[in-house]
Write an enzyme that holds these catalytic residues in place. Structure first.
Site, mmCIF file in Angstrom:
data_model
loop_
_atom_site.group_PDB
_atom_site.id
_atom_site.type_symbol
_atom_site.label_atom_id
_atom_site.label_comp_id
_atom_site.label_asym_id
_atom_site.label_seq_id
_atom_site.Cartn_x
_atom_site.Cartn_y
_atom_site.Cartn_z
ATOM 1 N N HIS A 1 -35.414 -0.791 -18.275
ATOM 2 C CA HIS A 1 -34.257 0.090 -18.480
ATOM 3 C C HIS A 1 -34.739 1.435 -19.007
ATOM 4 C CE1 HIS A 1 -30.526 1.764 -19.705
ATOM 5 N NE2 HIS A 1 -30.438 1.222 -20.918
ATOM 6 N N CYS B 1 -27.857 6.098 -22.075
ATOM 7 C CA CYS B 1 -28.130 5.116 -21.022
ATOM 8 C C CYS B 1 -27.354 5.396 -19.734
ATOM 9 C CB CYS B 1 -27.784 3.711 -21.492
ATOM 10 S SG CYS B 1 -28.520 3.268 -23.073
ATOM 11 N N CYS C 1 -23.287 -0.390 -20.993
ATOM 12 C CA CYS C 1 -23.007 0.080 -22.341
ATOM 13 C C CYS C 1 -23.845 1.330 -22.591
ATOM 14 C CB CYS C 1 -23.305 -0.997 -23.382
ATOM 15 S SG CYS C 1 -25.024 -1.518 -23.471
#
Length: 398
Positions: A347, A94, A378
């Site tokens: 996302h 991510c 995160c």
């Protein structure tokens, strides 16, 4: 010979509108999305000659197919940058684009580069997270991590266990507020200036035009979210409504040294202060932003009270709420994600870091009384990343 560490500035950032997996980009190549972003940066910044770009770093989590083949280099060539401009691919799940920014920024600070392009792309519709991977069986057999660590939604349920005061009702309320803030930001034209419209093609429907974020659900209420299924645990708390979706999209930004920005007549939107990455228990990866922020604050010589603008990636509502609870910040604090976040916009994994930076730059533009802000997220497999930025428009500098 000792080297002087140079100041690094964020000059500009853009992104494609984010799409739903199998949605508006179903038949669009991943590399074409990030190529579009690089070209748009050059178009928006005519004072930046293409030959002055020293490096292109593009992140992707699933580096396969049309988002493989050293995508930083191939995207640079296809975007029209000279053959003399090198490029590379990067992966921190991510936090891919965030790591592309911090890695190239370190090179600028050291003096290896003057100008870089950094960003990320993820086409989760074509390449689901984990496609083609072969986890070492020792990870589970030797109990290096809990089996739930490999399922992001399960780690969010674990985080609810770790923070029992963060109820499903709080998570749903936060998620509904994210949708409402995003809709308001769109209505006030705060997001669209940094979007790069994309021409799309469908074999059945012909040409299309993607100019808005497809995942947004304006008008979502807490009551709408209350009845959604909890797929990761019976009678759980994590739902599709209080989590980011499975999305497609790309981002890119221009970073330079302060000297190069002045030379080329480029106006910085943010100045890099510090950054930090940290590892945590993979089965509760959502707590990663907390130790990462502590590292970045320590390096900067700041405290959380010095930070007056926050862009926290909303992989899951519980993960944002855990961060806020740790620092004693209210769920609805107006300094946090004032334009909404990933629950609304989506996302696309490795691309999201630059979206956070674009929105923090907008906060800085709108709020000259703010000196310091941060972007944090995160990261799968138990990590967190935080970057602290300074506002060049800070009215106290006058």
């Amino acid at each position: 010979m000792p080297r002087e560490i140079r100041d690094v500035v964020f000059v500009d950032g853009v992104r494609t509108p984010f799409g739903k997996a199998k949605g508006q980009y179903a038949e669009t190549r991943a590399d074409d999305l990030v190529i579009k972003c690089i070209r748009e940066l050059l178009r928006r910044n005519p004072g930046l000659p293409p030959e002055r770009v020293d490096e292109v770093a593009i992140a992707a989590t699933t580096q396969i197919g049309d988002q493989g083949l050293t995508i930083g280099r191939t995207a640079a060539l296809l975007a029209g940058l000279p053959q003399t401009t090198p490029g590379y691919a990067i992966d921190r799940m991510c936090a891919g684009a965030m790591t592309a920014v911090t890695t190239t920024a370190a090179g600028i600070a050291f003096g290896a580069y003057d100008v870089v392009v950094a960003g990320g792309v993820e086409h989760m519709g074509r390449h689901p997270m984990g496609e083609g991977v072969d986890p070492n069986p020792r990870i589970i057999a030797e109990k290096l991590v809990d089996t739930s660590a490999l399922v992001m939604g399960s780690t969010a349920e674990n985080l609810h266990d770790r923070f029992p005061g963060i109820t499903k009702q709080r998570a749903d309320a936060y998620a509904a507020a994210s949708q409402e803030k995003a809709a308001k930001a769109y209505a006030n034209d705060l997001i669209q200036p940094d979007l790069v419209p994309v021409a799309t093609r469908s074999a059945e429907q012909g040409w299309g035009y993607a100019n808005t974020d497809e995942p947004m659900r304006p008008g979502t209420t807490v009551e709408d979210l209350a009845g959604l299924k909890t797929p990761f645990r019976p009678h759980g708390r994590v739902t599709a409504g209080n989590s980011a979706g499975i999305n497609d999209g790309a981002t890119a930004c221009v970073l330079t040294s302060a000297e190069a920005a002045a030379e080329l007549g480029l106006t910085p939107k943010m100045k890099l202060v510090s950054y930090g990455f940290a590892g945590v228990e993979p089965e509760v990866m959502g707590v990663g932003p907390i130790p990462a922020t502590e590292k970045a604050l320590k390096l900067a010589g700041l405290t959380i009270d010095d930070i007056q603008a926050f862009e926290v990636n909303e992989a899951f509502a519980v993960q944002v709420l855990a961060f806020l609870e740790h620092y004693g910040i209210a769920d609805d604090d107006p300094r946090v994600n004032p334009y909404g976040g990933a629950i609304a916009y989506g996302h696309p994994l490795a691309s999201s870091g630059v979206r956070l930076m674009n929105q923090l730059a907008k906060q800085f533009e709108q709020r000259p009384e703010v000196r310091y802000g941060l972007t944090t997220m995160c990261v799968g497999l138990g990590m967190g990343g935080t970057v602290i930025w300074e506002n060049p428009n800070w009215e106290g500098a006058a």
